[in-house]
Design an enzyme around this catalytic site. Structure first.
Site, mmCIF file in Angstrom:
data_model
loop_
_atom_site.group_PDB
_atom_site.id
_atom_site.type_symbol
_atom_site.label_atom_id
_atom_site.label_comp_id
_atom_site.label_asym_id
_atom_site.label_seq_id
_atom_site.Cartn_x
_atom_site.Cartn_y
_atom_site.Cartn_z
ATOM 1 N N TYR A 143 0.857 -1.189 0.000
ATOM 2 C CA TYR A 143 0.000 0.000 0.000
ATOM 3 C C TYR A 143 0.891 1.235 0.000
ATOM 4 O O TYR A 143 1.736 1.407 0.889
ATOM 5 C CB TYR A 143 -0.898 -0.006 1.234
ATOM 6 C CG TYR A 143 -1.831 1.168 1.325
ATOM 7 C CD1 TYR A 143 -2.951 1.259 0.501
ATOM 8 C CD2 TYR A 143 -1.613 2.196 2.238
ATOM 9 C CE1 TYR A 143 -3.813 2.335 0.585
ATOM 10 C CE2 TYR A 143 -2.477 3.274 2.338
ATOM 11 C CZ TYR A 143 -3.572 3.348 1.508
ATOM 12 O OH TYR A 143 -4.423 4.419 1.598
ATOM 13 N N ASP A 238 9.435 2.743 -0.737
ATOM 14 C CA ASP A 238 8.408 3.416 0.059
ATOM 15 C C ASP A 238 8.745 3.168 1.522
ATOM 16 O O ASP A 238 8.435 2.123 2.090
ATOM 17 C CB ASP A 238 7.026 2.864 -0.290
ATOM 18 C CG ASP A 238 5.918 3.437 0.589
ATOM 19 O OD1 ASP A 238 6.238 4.176 1.550
ATOM 20 O OD2 ASP A 238 4.740 3.131 0.342
ATOM 21 N N LYS A 266 4.992 9.287 8.467
ATOM 22 C CA LYS A 266 4.967 8.722 9.819
ATOM 23 C C LYS A 266 5.967 9.397 10.762
ATOM 24 O O LYS A 266 5.727 10.481 11.254
ATOM 25 C CB LYS A 266 5.207 7.214 9.788
ATOM 26 C CG LYS A 266 4.363 6.442 8.782
ATOM 27 C CD LYS A 266 2.895 6.416 9.116
ATOM 28 C CE LYS A 266 2.139 5.486 8.198
ATOM 29 N NZ LYS A 266 0.694 5.584 8.315
#
Length: 427
Positions: A143, A238, A266
């Site tokens: 994702y 990623d 994050k």
């Protein structure tokens, strides 16, 4: 026990689609009513009913030092007095960029954005603009945010809700997104051969976190790196989840692999909405205003997000022992869970690297999306609620990694292991 949360959820559904602002929060995968949180401190979250939970989500990663960290909260409060946004450059943005470059190998320049989705979307656009090609390769169950091209065979909430075809994603976009199973290097090579000269980028979660924690098999990333070099493909890591969590230099450092572009989120925001993408100067100089690949954002480099992230990253850089402490705690938890699960006698798999870990009720190794999806995820639902009842807050989906924070004590870990032992008797 959850009366206030139930009341809030009923109220929320009247004004917010599904009652939540991000799908996995709705608890549809595990059943029951989502908990509405009121406050958090250190390793604990407190819901609207006053129940306390040992937290293994850490806001899906960024709270690596625990919630409401005093230095970060103080820095945000002080910076807010200067204004919450300018829409103009600040020195803090330069300091943040310089700090990231000092910690991460193989990144020459970095651009701040406002989310991980935006970072990944921008990195792919840059790769396309740089190479003059349109197609990308991604991996099933990975994702990279909710941009159209990433929703083809995606993980996280898309996997949780078993949404195989996402309305709103055009056929053209889907056709430009090629997919392969994670850890299947031969499948990637086959795609590269079938679409020779058409592939702009390969984007990968170096350690998958959106279908549970799934580790790369030996030689997989090395093979991708070699393929990208041979075919002129931009290799994108990623690191929205792994960046500054697995090591000061993220997965690139931990795995010893150099990507061409890297995306972040994050941890770099300390809990504030933030993202970034960076990489080789040769590629990054194609981004506007230096080049013609356009990317912009009114709140990019927002001072509140920057000071939160700068304060957190400074702490991590100054105290690299934090990573050793976190990994030791995660291994302690893994070993304790392994002991009680083994005694339980039913099939299970525990995947772990650094401070990322996940439990799969499976009789086979979990190495990709297919093997994660074929685990007994109905059993995970029961486990989730049994743990919740005992004050342990796990990700409300079998397709998500757990994230430990360094505010967790060994007493917290022992309580979690004991709660698992009790919970297994209910399954």
């Amino acid at each position: 026990m959850y009366d206030k949360s139930k009341e809030l959820f009923e109220r929320a559904q009247k004004s917010i689609p599904g009652g939540v602002n991000s799908p996995v929060r709705a608890f549809k995968s595990v059943g029951g009513t989502p908990l509405f949180m009121q406050k958090a401190k250190g390793a604990y979250m407190y819901d609207a009913d006053g129940n306390r939970y040992i937290d293994y989500i850490a806001s899906w990663g960024p709270m690596i030092l625990g919630h409401a960290h005093e230095q970060i909260v103080k820095a945000i409060q002080e910076k807010a007095l200067d204004s919450t946004s300018f829409g103009a450059p600040t020195e803090l943005e330069i300091e943040m960029a310089e700090l990231i470059l000092s910690m991460v190998p193989n990144v020459d320049m970095i651009r701040m954005v406002s989310s991980g989705t935006e970072a990944c979307m921008s990195a792919v656009r840059l790769a396309r603009g740089y190479t003059g090609r349109n197609k990308i390769i991604k991996f099933e169950g990975h994702y990279h945010g909710h941009a159209d091209s990433f929703l083809v065979k995606a993980g996280s909430g898309v996997a949780t809700f078993n949404i195989q075809t996402v309305p709103g994603v055009t056929a053209g976009v889907a056709n430009d997104t090629l997919t392969a199973a994670y850890n299947d290097l031969d499948a990637v090579k086959k795609l590269a051969t079938e679409h020779k000269g058409e592939i702009a980028a390969i984007i990968v979660e170096p350690v998958a976190g959106n279908m549970g924690c799934i580790l790369p098999q030996a030689g997989f990333h090395e093979g991708l790196r070699k393929l990208c070099d041979e075919e002129g493909i931009v290799f994108i890591f990623d690191e929205v989840m792994t960046g500054f969590r697995l090591a000061p230099g993220g997965a690139q450092e931990r795995l010893g692999i150099k990507a061409d572009l890297v995306t972040y989120g994050k941890v770099i925001g300390g809990g504030m909405p933030v993202g970034a993408f960076g990489g080789k100067k040769e590629i990054m100089q194609h981004i506007a205003p230096l080049g013609n690949v356009y990317q912009a954002g009114t709140l990019s480099g927002n001072p509140i997000a920057m000071i939160a992230g700068f304060t957190l990253l400074t702490e991590l850089k100054s105290n690299p022992a934090i990573y050793k402490e976190l990994e030791e705690k995660t291994i302690y938890l893994r070993d304790g869970l392994n002991e009680v699960l083994k005694a339980w006698g039913q099939p299970y798999i525990i995947n772990q690297l650094g401070s990322m870990i996940s439990v799969h009720f499976s009789d086979h190794a979990v190495v990709d999306f297919a093997t994660a999806a074929s685990a007994n995820n109905e059993l995970f639902k029961k486990y989730f609620h049994a743990m919740l009842k005992r004050g342990v807050y796990l990700p409300p989906s079998a397709f998500e990694s757990w994230f430990l924070n360094n505010a967790l004590t060994y007493e917290d870990l022992d309580q979690t292991i004991a709660a698992t032992k009790e919970s297994l008797q209910e399954l």
